[in-house]
Design an enzyme around this catalytic site. Structure first.
Site, PDB file in Angstrom:
ATOM      1  CG  ASP A  38      19.018  11.492 -39.639  1.00  0.00           C
ATOM      2  OD1 ASP A  38      19.472  12.635 -39.621  1.00  0.00           O
ATOM      3  OD2 ASP A  38      18.363  11.021 -40.604  1.00  0.00           O
TER       4      ASP A  38
ATOM      5  CG  ASP B 121      19.517   4.793 -38.882  1.00  0.00           C
ATOM      6  OD1 ASP B 121      18.651   5.275 -39.609  1.00  0.00           O
ATOM      7  OD2 ASP B 121      19.827   5.274 -37.762  1.00  0.00           O
TER       8      ASP B 121
ATOM      9  CD  GLU C 290     -15.650  -8.937   3.520  1.00  0.00           C
ATOM     10  OE1 GLU C 290     -16.423  -8.380   4.257  1.00  0.00           O
ATOM     11  OE2 GLU C 290     -14.459  -8.695   3.584  1.00  0.00           O
TER      12      GLU C 290
ATOM     13  CG  ASP D  41      19.957   6.177 -33.878  1.00  0.00           C
ATOM     14  OD1 ASP D  41      19.590   5.973 -35.042  1.00  0.00           O
ATOM     15  OD2 ASP D  41      19.571   7.153 -33.194  1.00  0.00           O
TER      16      ASP D  41
ATOM     17  NE  ARG E 247      -7.389   6.223   6.545  1.00  0.00           N
ATOM     18  CZ  ARG E 247      -7.449   5.891   5.273  1.00  0.00           C
ATOM     19  NH1 ARG E 247      -7.754   6.796   4.358  1.00  0.00           N
ATOM     20  NH2 ARG E 247      -7.182   4.672   4.883  1.00  0.00           N
TER      21      ARG E 247
ATOM     22  CG  ASP F  44      -2.404   0.235   0.631  1.00  0.00           C
ATOM     23  OD1 ASP F  44      -2.545   0.480  -0.584  1.00  0.00           O
ATOM     24  OD2 ASP F  44      -3.349   0.236   1.421  1.00  0.00           O
TER      25      ASP F  44
ATOM     26  NE  ARG G 143     -11.032   1.893   5.596  1.00  0.00           N
ATOM     27  CZ  ARG G 143     -10.767   3.073   5.080  1.00  0.00           C
ATOM     28  NH1 ARG G 143     -10.767   4.157   5.845  1.00  0.00           N
ATOM     29  NH2 ARG G 143     -10.504   3.211   3.798  1.00  0.00           N
TER      30      ARG G 143
ATOM     31  CB  VAL H  21     -18.118  -4.352   1.900  1.00  0.00           C
ATOM     32  CG1 VAL H  21     -19.580  -4.464   2.277  1.00  0.00           C
ATOM     33  CG2 VAL H  21     -17.296  -3.921   3.121  1.00  0.00           C
TER      34      VAL H  21
HETATM   35  C1  GDG Z   1      -8.653  -1.001   1.119  1.00  0.00           C
HETATM   36  C2  GDG Z   1      -9.114  -0.353  -0.191  1.00  0.00           C
HETATM   37  C3  GDG Z   1      -9.606  -2.628  -1.085  1.00  0.00           C
HETATM   38  C4  GDG Z   1     -15.452  -3.296   7.860  1.00  0.00           C
HETATM   39  N1  GDG Z   1     -16.220  -2.981   8.882  1.00  0.00           N
HETATM   40  C5  GDG Z   1     -16.247  -4.041   9.692  1.00  0.00           C
HETATM   41  C6  GDG Z   1     -15.472  -5.025   9.153  1.00  0.00           C
HETATM   42  N2  GDG Z   1     -14.983  -4.546   8.009  1.00  0.00           N
HETATM   43  C7  GDG Z   1     -14.119  -5.268   7.061  1.00  0.00           C
HETATM   44  C8  GDG Z   1     -14.933  -5.727   5.859  1.00  0.00           C
HETATM   45  C9  GDG Z   1     -13.881  -5.784   4.790  1.00  0.00           C
HETATM   46  C10 GDG Z   1     -12.932  -4.672   5.191  1.00  0.00           C
HETATM   47  O1  GDG Z   1     -13.156  -4.371   6.538  1.00  0.00           O
HETATM   48  C11 GDG Z   1     -13.172  -3.394   4.378  1.00  0.00           C
HETATM   49  O2  GDG Z   1     -12.595  -3.583   3.131  1.00  0.00           O
HETATM   50  P1  GDG Z   1     -12.880  -2.679   1.859  1.00  0.00           P
HETATM   51  O3  GDG Z   1     -12.272  -3.322   0.700  1.00  0.00           O
HETATM   52  O4  GDG Z   1     -14.336  -2.555   1.701  1.00  0.00           O
HETATM   53  O5  GDG Z   1     -12.292  -1.243   2.176  1.00  0.00           O
HETATM   54  P2  GDG Z   1     -10.899  -0.565   2.753  1.00  0.00           P
HETATM   55  O6  GDG Z   1     -10.727  -0.772   4.184  1.00  0.00           O
HETATM   56  O7  GDG Z   1     -10.959   0.847   2.318  1.00  0.00           O
HETATM   57  O8  GDG Z   1      -9.703  -1.331   2.019  1.00  0.00           O
HETATM   58  C12 GDG Z   1     -10.151  -1.223  -0.850  1.00  0.00           C
HETATM   59  C13 GDG Z   1      -8.991  -3.188   0.179  1.00  0.00           C
HETATM   60  O9  GDG Z   1      -8.053  -2.291   0.755  1.00  0.00           O
HETATM   61  C14 GDG Z   1      -8.281  -4.520  -0.096  1.00  0.00           C
HETATM   62  O10 GDG Z   1      -7.302  -4.388  -1.042  1.00  0.00           O
HETATM   63  O11 GDG Z   1     -10.661  -3.467  -1.458  1.00  0.00           O
HETATM   64  O12 GDG Z   1     -10.534  -0.660  -2.077  1.00  0.00           O
HETATM   65  O13 GDG Z   1      -9.634   0.950   0.049  1.00  0.00           O
HETATM   66  O14 GDG Z   1     -13.200  -6.992   4.835  1.00  0.00           O
HETATM   67  O15 GDG Z   1     -15.524  -6.953   6.143  1.00  0.00           O
HETATM   68  N3  GDG Z   1     -15.303  -6.236   9.746  1.00  0.00           N
HETATM   69  C15 GDG Z   1     -15.938  -6.444  10.914  1.00  0.00           C
HETATM   70  N4  GDG Z   1     -16.694  -5.495  11.501  1.00  0.00           N
HETATM   71  C16 GDG Z   1     -16.881  -4.299  10.927  1.00  0.00           C
HETATM   72  O16 GDG Z   1     -17.576  -3.453  11.483  1.00  0.00           O
HETATM   73  N5  GDG Z   1     -15.815  -7.632  11.519  1.00  0.00           N
END
Ligand code: GDG
Length: 736
Positions: A505, A503, A385, A682, A316, A144, A278, A382
């Site tokens: 130039d 060639d 998932e 070249d 943050r 990251d 978040r 999300v």
């Molecule tokens: C960065 C990139 C990229 C969230 N709230 C709760 C909770 N979570 C878990 C979710 C998910 C993770 O956090 C959030 O992942 P995201 O991908 O949606 O977002 P970022 O944190 O911004 O992640 C993003 C990621 O990195 C991976 O490369 O997809 O684009 O910004 O796993 O389930 N888990 C629990 N409670 C919560 O309240 N238990």
């Protein structure tokens, strides 16, 4: 992961922190995409325990006292930064410059010099820690935007290290990268080029990165491979997956079942729309609330019949933009609840705080619609998932097209998060969707997520990294003058029929700021004349120049000539056209080039019968280079017209794809059984010639530095003339 190389993961956050309340300290897991992804990996078959290096958000004392609470899956190595560095590095440069900029929120960028210094300091501190841990067969996987400088810092200390870098957020268009001060751009981009493999979520991000290094550093790539400082680096897309079975099987987990029952009971009279993110302006929570309001306005029959469960996880909060966002969200929730709610029904149930895993899964599996509306998101786990969790094949995903996940989740209802009416319409469509249709859509997405899960993602990244390491060292093209066991002069002397393809130039004469002034000096005319006078030699000048110029400058010599990269050939005193192209495409290309001439003072167009060249040698160097990249991008759209864009030495040339120097060189070399063929050039266009001549008695020589397909290299025009003079001074008696 089955691997006998030890993995060292580096990320900003460790997957835990410590919380002290009422005199007792407990371990708290961190939420977030990266942590979720890394924790999903299975290291049970790894020979050595993986290491996880990250910045500590606890004191050294706390760590010494409570590290026993941490799980034993990884060997955790916290890096302790002083408070000020930590603040300026994390809240400052990382999250007030890189995060907003890379998510296209350029107006949110707050650049402070001290923050950039802290960023460098933090990268150096982490580098120190990694360098101390590093053993010869380790793989370092840096994660990251917080550590974009780290790959180079590690490489400088340990040139042989195996280093991968993965960016979890978007890599934006080079137009955004331009906003950064020069020193930052250079630090970040050269920092990344310290890695052997650079990974992104999508192809677009990868292309943006490749364009940025080309424009800012002049570093070229060839189909995702970058040859930089005699190392081969690869950059590619590796869309992160999820731990599919974890989410899928959780459907039947007793805790989840219990929570889901409770939710279904509590919301039995309404449909549930759910979202969790978040707290971040990129996630589009405000737009989501606007869309909900639009939905109630447009479809009032739904008032009282649905509940939107909005979970916002603190993030943050020390940064002003995040604190403000919380207030804005809470005001909007209050307004909508006040406006549409009744004494017994609330449209929005809002929770500010994270929820435990079973509750999260209960929400994923109890809701009717998951509403995910980021304005930009590298991937968005999300969404994945939610889909994986729906073992019942029910539920509808509404997903912003601005997420990386939208590329893979093709049967979600895609929306533009700024278009509240579109989102409202899709909400209606989702709420009214037939169960069969829901099932069809979910099943397609589940297949993809199951096939390409987080393990596949990590394995393909690590395997690709290891392959890169094995193929890594590029043997630099050897200098002809440094050859001890091979003498081109000797081969030349022993041959009885020779083809010399030269060639003009940059090979026989140096470049001139005004191309028409690069006429051949006497020295060149003499050497060509002497070479051509030998009956064993067939000398051909093979150039991009037009026939008239070549004729005027060299036409009196007993040599043949190829003009405009193969469009015209002069043999036995007669020019012939070797191309069908009627040049009608020039009407389209000429106005584009005119525009670039206006925008790049000092540049000009050269028109030839079958090509157009935009020269920028006399323009200010940075402007010329940047404009040339823009021009190439623009012209790429013209490829359907069967045109080739050649990125030459301070010139961009557009010509028909019908012919090139390679085709002509091949044709000429096959015309007679030569036992010595030499091609010297070249420029980019000469590379076609080098690739076409690969037989044992065919010798290819590139003039100057840079990657090449040629077998040998000469430093400059002087060395070329020196070699040709050596040939003419040949005294070796021919045995034939
Ligand atoms: C960065 C990139 C990229 C969230 N709230 C709760 C909770 N979570 C878990 C979710 C998910 C993770 O956090 C959030 O992942 P995201 O991908 O949606 O977002 P970022 O944190 O911004 O992640 C993003 C990621 O990195 C991976 O490369 O997809 O684009 O910004 O796993 O389930 N888990 C629990 N409670 C919560 O309240 N238990």
């Amino acid at each position: 992961m089955k691997n006998n190389n030890r993995l060292i993961i580096v990320s900003y956050r460790l997957p835990f922190s410590f919380e002290t309340a009422h005199g007792s300290t407990t371990l708290k897991s961190s939420a977030g995409g990266l942590v979720t992804a890394m924790q999903s990996l299975d290291f049970s078959e790894a020979e050595q325990k993986p290491v996880w290096v990250g910045c500590a958000n606890f004191s050294r004392r706390t760590w010494e006292k409570y590290q026993h609470l941490v799980n034993a899956d990884f060997e955790y190595v916290p890096v302790f930064l002083d408070r000020k560095t930590q603040q300026d590095f994390y809240n400052g440069f990382s999250n007030s410059v890189l995060w907003p900029l890379f998510h296209y929120f350029s107006t949110y960028v707050d650049y402070q010099e001290r923050d950039f210094l802290a960023y460098q300091k933090a990268n150096e501190a982490v580098c120190e820690t990694v360098a101390q841990l590093l053993q010869p067969r380790d793989i370092v996987w840096v994660h990251d935007y917080h550590f974009m400088g780290l790959p180079k810092l590690i490489r400088d200390k340990q040139p042989e290290a195996t280093i991968g870098f993965f960016l979890h957020i978007p890599f934006p268009s080079y137009e955004l990268i331009r906003i950064l001060p020069h020193k930052c751009k250079e630090y970040l981009l050269t920092g990344l080029l310290g890695a052997d493999l650079i990974g992104f979520h999508t192809n677009d991000y990868n292309i943006h990165f490749l364009q940025s290094i080309q424009i800012n550093l002049g570093v070229q790539h060839k189909i995702w491979k970058i040859n930089y400082q005699d190392r081969l680096i690869r950059s590619d897309a590796f869309p992160v997956g999820i731990n599919y079975p974890l989410y899928h099987d959780a459907f039947d987990n007793p805790d989840v079942v219990k929570e889901r029952k409770a939710l279904k009971e509590a919301y039995k009279d309404v449909k549930i729309i759910f979202s969790v993110d978040r707290l971040d302006y990129t996630k589009g929570v405000m737009q989501r609330l606007d869309a909900l309001e639009a939905f109630f306005r447009k479809y009032p029959e739904w008032i009282g019949r649905l509940t939107f469960i909005l979970v916002v996880v603190p993030s943050r909060d020390e940064i002003q933009k995040y604190g403000e966002r919380k207030q804005m969200i809470e005001q909007a929730v209050g307004r909508i609840n006040g406006k549409y709610g009744t004494l017994i029904w609330r449209p929005i149930v809002y929770r500010y705080g994270s929820v435990p895993f079973p509750q999260l899964l209960a929400l994923y599996t109890a809701c009717d619609v998951a509403l995910i509306t980021p304005i930009r998101d590298g991937m968005n786990l999300v969404a994945k998932e939610f889909v994986a969790a729906r073992k019942d094949h029910q539920g509808v995903l509404i997903l912003s097209e601005m997420t990386g996940a939208a590329n893979e989740l093709s049967t979600a209802l895609h929306i533009n998060p700024l278009d509240e009416n579109e989102v409202a319409d899709k909400m209606k469509q989702a709420l009214e969707m037939e169960p069969e249709e829901q099932s069809r859509r979910i099943a397609i997405m589940q297949r993809r997520l199951k096939d390409y899960d987080v393990k596949k993602w990590a394995n393909s990244f690590v395997n690709c990294l290891l392959t890169m390491r094995t193929n890594q060292h590029i043997e630099p093209t050897p200098l002809l003058s440094a050859q001890t066991d091979f003498s081109l002069q000797e081969r030349y002397g022993q041959a009885r029929s020779r083809l010399l393809l030269l060639d003009y130039d940059g090979t026989l004469v140096n470049y001139h700021s005004k191309p028409e002034q690069a006429s051949p000096p006497t020295e060149v005319i003499n050497v060509l004349g002497r070479l051509a006078s030998r009956r064993e030699n067939y000398v051909v000048i093979i150039s991009g120049r037009d026939q008239q110029t070549l004729d005027e400058w060299l036409g009196f010599l007993p040599i043949d000539m190829v003009a405009e990269h193969g469009s015209y050939i002069k043999q036995q005193g007669l020019w012939r056209r070797d191309i069908l192209d009627d040049g009608s495409w020039k009407q389209i290309v000429n106005p584009i080039l005119d525009d670039f001439v206006t925008r790049c003072p000092g540049s000009f167009i050269e028109e030839k019968s079958h090509s157009l060249a935009w020269h920028y040698r006399s323009a200010e160097s940075v402007t010329g280079f940047v404009r040339s990249r823009e021009l190439i991008n623009t012209l790429e759209n013209l490829l359907p017209y069967k045109l080739r864009v050649i990125d030459g030495n301070c010139v961009v040339e557009i010509k028909s794809t019908e012919t090139d120097k390679g085709k002509v060189a091949k044709q000429l070399s096959l015309a007679r059984p030569y036992d010595f063929v030499l091609a010297i050039g070249d420029d980019r266009t000469d590379e076609d010639m080098f690739s076409a001549l690969t037989l044992e008695n065919q010798y290819t020589v590139k003039v100057g530095p840079g990657t090449t397909n040629a077998a040998y290299r000469l430093k400059d025009v002087n060395e070329v003339l020196g070699l040709l003079k050596d040939f003419t001074a040949e005294t070796t008696a021919n045995p034939w």
